[in-house]
Design an enzyme around this catalytic site. Structure first.
Site, PDB file in Angstrom:
ATOM      1  N   GLY A  56      -1.593  -6.384   5.729  1.00  0.00           N
ATOM      2  CA  GLY A  56      -0.937  -5.196   5.197  1.00  0.00           C
ATOM      3  C   GLY A  56      -0.097  -4.461   6.209  1.00  0.00           C
ATOM      4  N   LEU A  80      -7.429  -6.484  -8.486  1.00  0.00           N
ATOM      5  CA  LEU A  80      -8.097  -5.398  -9.214  1.00  0.00           C
ATOM      6  C   LEU A  80      -9.612  -5.561  -9.250  1.00  0.00           C
ATOM      7  CD1 LEU A  80      -5.599  -4.776 -12.171  1.00  0.00           C
ATOM      8  CD2 LEU A  80      -5.681  -3.717  -9.905  1.00  0.00           C
ATOM      9  N   LYS A  81     -10.102  -6.684  -8.765  1.00  0.00           N
ATOM     10  CA  LYS A  81     -11.553  -6.898  -8.615  1.00  0.00           C
ATOM     11  C   LYS A  81     -12.326  -6.526  -9.889  1.00  0.00           C
ATOM     12  CE  LYS A  81     -11.434  -5.924  -3.617  1.00  0.00           C
ATOM     13  NZ  LYS A  81     -10.055  -5.376  -3.503  1.00  0.00           N
ATOM     14  N   HIS A 118     -14.897  -6.187 -12.781  1.00  0.00           N
ATOM     15  CA  HIS A 118     -16.365  -6.279 -12.758  1.00  0.00           C
ATOM     16  C   HIS A 118     -16.872  -5.542 -13.993  1.00  0.00           C
ATOM     17  CE1 HIS A 118     -20.303  -5.680 -10.207  1.00  0.00           C
ATOM     18  NE2 HIS A 118     -20.526  -6.247 -11.377  1.00  0.00           N
ATOM     19  N   ASP A 172       0.858  -1.190   0.000  1.00  0.00           N
ATOM     20  CA  ASP A 172       0.000   0.000   0.000  1.00  0.00           C
ATOM     21  C   ASP A 172       0.891   1.236   0.000  1.00  0.00           C
ATOM     22  OD1 ASP A 172      -2.142   1.696   0.116  1.00  0.00           O
ATOM     23  OD2 ASP A 172      -2.485   1.442   2.270  1.00  0.00           O
TER      24      ASP A 172
END
Length: 232
Positions: free
Chosen positions: A210, A61-62, A64, A11
């Site tokens: 994370g 990256l999901k 959709h 991150d």
């Protein structure tokens, strides 16, 4: 090689800082997750840099979209050589099936394809706000079942759902769990959390962790402690 259970969520908004962190940890101790911010900032070349250093990458990256568009994005991830890629299960069975089918030519070299159920930050009130008058756990089960029926390898889910999903969907169906916090770390913005050992005991196969690692004074030592705790 041991199948590492820990996936470190990178991150960073600075590539040099990200690589400096990566160079402090051992590829044998974990895998790495690259999400939307970093991929948008640094692109595929950043993933290639991680591969050069010996790390397996979960490209988070999901996706959709309509089946044709989503499946081509999944194929692009396979071309990049990532270990795992995900799509939103709420995109439906046709979208997920198309994404699975486009990976078939890659055989054993294909990435794991994982469905995203309910984001761990979402509570029942959040679901109600988008017109879903259902408990998060019930919606997770519905979407996870749809994911398995579409032929995907597993789902992202909170640790609280892991035991139930293992029983419902079988041991071979992979469960990837974010919201993991080692003992003594802050809860952060994840609402449904559990320690690494608790999550594995509940049925999680891979643990996304994370800040407790990336912000640690000695991240390699934290990773070693987590991995040791999982072998007890």
């Amino acid at each position: 090689m041991i199948d590492q259970k820990v996936i470190v969520a990178l991150d960073y908004d600075n590539q040099a800082d990200a690589l400096a962190f990566v160079d402090r940890i051992d590829p044998a101790s974990c895998r790495l997750k690259v999400g939307k911010e970093m991929f948008t900032l640094f692109g595929p070349d950043f993933v290639r840099e991680l591969h050069k250093r010996g790390f397996s990458v979960f490209l988070d990256l999901k996706f959709h979209d309509i089946p044709n568009t989503c499946s081509k994005a999944v194929r692009a991830a396979a071309e990049l050589g990532v270990w795992m890629v995900n799509v939103h299960a709420s995109g439906g069975e046709r979208m997920m099936t198309a994404s699975r089918e486009i990976l078939e030519p890659y055989g054993k070299d294909r990435p794991l394809l994982i469905g995203v159920t309910v984001l761990t930050s979402m509570e029942q009130s959040d679901l109600a706000g988008i017109g879903l008058n259902v408990a998060p756990q019930d919606h997770v089960i519905r979407l996870a079942t749809l994911t398995k029926n579409s032929g995907l390898d597993g789902v992202v889910c909170s640790a609280q759902e892991s035991s139930l999903l293992k029983n419902e969907l079988g041991k071979e169906f992979k469960l990837v769990t974010p919201g993991i916090r080692p003992l003594g770390s802050e809860q952060g913005d994840q609402r449904r959390i559990m320690t690494p050992l608790e999550a594995v005991q509940a049925g999680s196969d891979y643990l996304v962790i994370g800040r407790p690692i990336t912000q640690a004074v000695d991240p390699a030592a934290v990773l070693q402690a987590i991995n040791t705790s999982l072998t007890k």
